[in-house]
Write a protein that holds these residues in place. Structure first.
Motif, PDB file in Angstrom:
ATOM      1  N   ASP A 182       0.826  -1.206   0.000  1.00  0.00           N
ATOM      2  CA  ASP A 182       0.000   0.000   0.000  1.00  0.00           C
ATOM      3  C   ASP A 182       0.860   1.255   0.000  1.00  0.00           C
ATOM      4  OD1 ASP A 182       0.806  -0.605   2.626  1.00  0.00           O
ATOM      5  OD2 ASP A 182      -0.969   0.313   3.522  1.00  0.00           O
ATOM      6  N   LYS A 183       2.042   1.192   0.623  1.00  0.00           N
ATOM      7  CA  LYS A 183       2.974   2.327   0.614  1.00  0.00           C
ATOM      8  C   LYS A 183       3.524   2.554  -0.797  1.00  0.00           C
ATOM      9  CE  LYS A 183       7.536   3.680   2.261  1.00  0.00           C
ATOM     10  NZ  LYS A 183       8.726   3.253   2.974  1.00  0.00           N
ATOM     11  N   LYS A 200       0.766   4.064  -3.022  1.00  0.00           N
ATOM     12  CA  LYS A 200       0.566   5.475  -2.689  1.00  0.00           C
ATOM     13  C   LYS A 200       1.695   6.330  -3.248  1.00  0.00           C
ATOM     14  CE  LYS A 200      -0.297   8.772   1.037  1.00  0.00           C
ATOM     15  NZ  LYS A 200       0.037   9.845   0.162  1.00  0.00           N
ATOM     16  N   CYS A 248       1.313   6.610  -7.044  1.00  0.00           N
ATOM     17  CA  CYS A 248       0.176   7.473  -7.370  1.00  0.00           C
ATOM     18  C   CYS A 248       0.477   8.931  -7.035  1.00  0.00           C
ATOM     19  CB  CYS A 248      -1.073   6.994  -6.635  1.00  0.00           C
ATOM     20  SG  CYS A 248      -1.722   5.426  -7.273  1.00  0.00           S
ATOM     21  N   ASP A 249       1.154   9.169  -5.910  1.00  0.00           N
ATOM     22  CA  ASP A 249       1.516  10.535  -5.538  1.00  0.00           C
ATOM     23  C   ASP A 249       2.458  11.161  -6.560  1.00  0.00           C
ATOM     24  OD1 ASP A 249      -0.071  10.403  -3.283  1.00  0.00           O
ATOM     25  OD2 ASP A 249       1.600  10.191  -1.871  1.00  0.00           O
ATOM     26  N   HIS A 278      -5.342   4.017 -11.688  1.00  0.00           N
ATOM     27  CA  HIS A 278      -5.230   5.401 -11.229  1.00  0.00           C
ATOM     28  C   HIS A 278      -4.701   6.290 -12.355  1.00  0.00           C
ATOM     29  CE1 HIS A 278      -4.644   8.662  -8.341  1.00  0.00           C
ATOM     30  NE2 HIS A 278      -3.449   8.853  -8.882  1.00  0.00           N
TER      31      HIS A 278
END
Length: 120
Positions: free
Chosen positions: A49-50, A53, A56-57, A95
């Protein structure tokens, strides 16, 4: 110590060449994030999940501040094709698609750059 290959005098630019450098961000490479690495500074084996993220960031920042930018994702054939890792890739691609990202090969990126930035 002076090396023989360094000429005396100021540095001078040479002839322009038709080379397009495709930017690469280390955090967008799957191996340092997903594999066990013996040596720091990249300990690896981060939570999925990190990683999702972070990827995506990075994309979100580029969409906001560099809408014509290039974000290269490097995937190694022995790292990414494992269970939950494929889910990270799937979710990142979803995403990116939702953000309107285009998916191109590096050759297509270089050709587009050359067409819009011809050598003088």
């Amino acid at each position: 110590m002076v090396y023989a290959w360094i000429p005396d005098g100021p540095l001078a630019l040479g002839d322009l060449v038709d080379v397009v450098e495709i930017p690469l961000l280390g955090s967008m490479i799957d191996v340092p994030q997903m594999e066990f690495l013996v040596r720091p500074p990249m300990p690896g084996l981060h939570a999925y999940d990190k990683i999702l993220k972070m990827w995506c960031d990075e994309l979100d920042w580029m969409c906001e501040f560099q809408p014509d930018g290039v974000l290269s994702l490097v995937l190694h054939p022995t790292t990414i094709p494992r269970g939950a890792r494929l889910r990270v890739l799937r979710d990142f691609l979803r995403h990116a698609k939702a953000r309107g990202a285009r998916f191109l090969r590096h050759g297509e990126v270089a050709d587009t750059f050359r067409a819009t930035h011809p050598l003088p």
